[in-house]
Design a protein around this motif. Structure first.
Motif, short mmCIF file in Angstrom:
data_model
loop_
_atom_site.label_atom_id
_atom_site.label_comp_id
_atom_site.label_asym_id
_atom_site.label_seq_id
_atom_site.Cartn_x
_atom_site.Cartn_y
_atom_site.Cartn_z
N VAL A 181 34.79 51.47 39.68
CA VAL A 181 36.27 51.31 39.22
C VAL A 181 36.83 49.97 39.59
N LEU A 182 37.02 49.77 40.93
CA LEU A 182 37.58 48.59 41.41
C LEU A 182 36.61 47.23 40.71
N ASN A 183 35.41 47.49 41.04
CA ASN A 183 34.55 46.32 40.81
C ASN A 183 34.67 45.82 39.09
N ASN A 184 34.77 47.01 38.31
CA ASN A 184 34.92 47.08 36.92
C ASN A 184 36.30 46.35 36.63
N LEU A 185 37.24 46.78 37.08
CA LEU A 185 38.63 46.31 36.78
C LEU A 185 38.79 44.73 37.24
N ALA A 186 38.20 44.28 38.39
CA ALA A 186 38.15 42.85 38.93
C ALA A 186 37.41 42.36 37.77
N GLY A 187 36.36 42.61 37.20
CA GLY A 187 35.43 41.78 36.36
C GLY A 187 36.39 41.67 35.07
N LEU A 188 37.03 42.73 34.56
CA LEU A 188 37.87 42.73 33.33
C LEU A 188 39.04 41.52 33.55
N ALA A 189 39.47 41.52 34.71
CA ALA A 189 40.74 40.83 35.01
C ALA A 189 40.31 39.24 35.07
N TRP A 190 39.20 39.08 35.40
CA TRP A 190 38.49 37.67 35.47
C TRP A 190 38.06 37.30 34.18
N THR A 191 37.43 38.27 33.49
CA THR A 191 36.75 37.57 32.31
C THR A 191 37.81 37.61 30.86
N THR A 192 38.72 38.69 31.09
CA THR A 192 39.45 38.83 29.78
C THR A 192 40.96 38.71 30.07
N ALA A 248 44.59 49.53 39.74
CA ALA A 248 44.74 48.67 38.80
C ALA A 248 45.72 47.65 38.82
N GLU A 249 46.78 48.06 39.70
CA GLU A 249 47.91 47.21 39.82
C GLU A 249 47.69 46.17 40.88
N ILE A 250 46.96 46.59 41.99
CA ILE A 250 46.43 45.66 42.95
C ILE A 250 45.29 44.58 42.37
N PHE A 255 44.58 38.86 40.51
CA PHE A 255 44.09 38.15 39.68
C PHE A 255 45.38 37.55 38.67
N LYS A 256 45.81 36.41 39.25
CA LYS A 256 47.18 36.06 38.54
C LYS A 256 47.15 35.77 36.95
N GLY A 257 47.95 36.26 36.38
CA GLY A 257 48.18 36.21 34.91
C GLY A 257 47.28 37.22 33.97
N CYS A 258 46.90 38.13 34.63
CA CYS A 258 46.32 39.39 34.23
C CYS A 258 47.14 40.26 33.55
N LYS A 259 47.21 40.64 32.38
CA LYS A 259 47.94 41.69 31.80
C LYS A 259 47.43 42.87 31.73
N PHE A 300 37.64 38.14 43.87
CA PHE A 300 38.21 37.24 43.15
C PHE A 300 37.68 35.85 43.61
N ASP A 301 37.64 35.63 45.01
CA ASP A 301 36.92 34.36 45.80
C ASP A 301 35.62 34.07 45.30
#
Length: 344
Positions: A181-192, A248-250, A255-259, A300-301
């Motif tokens: 879950v956390l890794n997936n959400l981070a990947g989505l935030a970064w790529t989309t 998801a909120e974290i 990941f600034k600018g993530c909707k 993120f880093d």
């Protein structure tokens, strides 16, 4: 101590083996190589000598001189377990019990088994403990309970199993997984730049960083026998129980600018809060060093450093089910999940 680690080329194993080696242990590995293609970054200073072999084919000769086994090599998430339930029981239940029995016959004194907090399934009566009833909702989780049940019965003065019920793992690993879950959400935030959840995010999940799992294993291997003998430990920190919405909120904050948006309900009925009081008071040297926010920043880093692309995030090697389906579709493994010779 001479330690055999199954799954050294997996998400957790690729982190654990070097840590054990750095602590002075002699580590050998066993791995099928299903996920060898997935390598996100060069992050392991040491690599254990690994035998490319199926868990179900390990022989007593492979265990010669081994003092402890850390068993991590199973089909490793719920979607794979639901798609192939029969093979999941064959590998995760029967294969794991066979390995424990073989280990005892070979004179291996300690057997550390990677179980999961998913055995609790749906729990509504406060924080569950190691004494709480299990309520597995998937083939994957049910197999964990069956291994615990069966291996417990072979414990004696010469053979000490320990069952580590890990919270949901997260964090960076060279053998990355983007299907948790956390890794997936981070990947989505970064790529989309968007996290669009289909559920309302209300279910509870305990989380634990992969490096904290490795630390728990190392502490278990090095602990006095009477502390770990035939014991179950929930692995994590009670403060790290999160609603999926909070995770998801974290991620969105990191990941600034993530909707970020949520749905109205969800099909996943699994929800449980877990107490980790036992491991934090009983196991010498163990304390989690990571939380979700620090883990999100780590990812993120990392994504920034390696300039991660959407193609990398979506690559089959970082999602267990995709990779298994690819190996079957291309006839590299058969329906029993054994490797086939080229041209068979």
């Amino acid at each position: 101590m001479k330690i055999l680690v199954t799954g050294t080329e997996g998400y957790l194993g690729s982190l654990l083996a070097p840590i054990l080696m750095q602590r002075g242990h002699d580590v050998i590995g066993v791995d099928t190589g299903f996920y060898k293609v997935g390598w996100l970054y060069n992050g392991t200073p040491l690599t254990a000598k690994t035998l490319n072999k199926d868990l179900r084919q390990i022989s007593i000769e492979d265990l010669e001189g081994v003092e402890a086994i850390v068993h991590m090599a199973e089909l490793s998430n719920d979607p794979a377990g639901q798609l192939y339930p029969n093979i999941t029981y064959d590998i995760n239940h029967k294969g794991s019990v066979r390995l424990a029995t073989l280990a005892k016959t070979a004179g291996v004194r300690r057997f550390v088994y990677m179980s999961s907090c998913s055995v609790y399934g749906v729990a509504t009566a406060g924080d569950v403990t190691e004494e709480s009833p299990v309520n597995p909702q998937t083939a994957y989780a049910e197999c964990k309970t069956l291994v615990e049940r069966d291996v417990t019965t072979v414990a004696d003065d010469s053979f000490s199993p320990t069952f580590m019920r890990n919270a949901t793992a997260f964090g960076a690993s060279p053998r990355m997984r983007f299907d948790i879950v956390l890794n997936n959400l981070a990947g989505l935030a970064w790529t989309t730049k968007e996290i669009k959840m289909t559920s309302d995010g209300t279910p509870w999940r305990p989380l634990v960083h992969a490096l904290d799992i490795a630390k728990a294993i190392a502490c278990t291997l090095e602990a006095p026998r009477d502390i770990i003998h035939n014991q179950i430990f929930n692995v994590g920190d009670t403060a790290q129980n999160y609603r999926v919405k909070q995770v998801a909120e974290i991620i969105a904050e990191t990941f600034k600018g993530c909707k970020l948006s949520f749905g109205e309900n969800g099909a996943d009925n699994r929800s449980y809060r877990v107490s980790f009081e036992k491991i934090n008071t009983v196991l010498p040297g163990f304390k989690c060093e990571w939380d979700a926010r620090r883990g999100a920043q780590q990812l993120f880093d990392l994504f920034t450093q390696i300039d991660m692309t959407a193609d990398t995030f979506l690559f089959r090697g970082f999602t267990r089910l995709k990779q298994l389906e690819y190996l079957i579709r291309t006839q590299q493994i058969d329906r029993d999940f054994f490797w086939k010779s080229l041209g068979d």
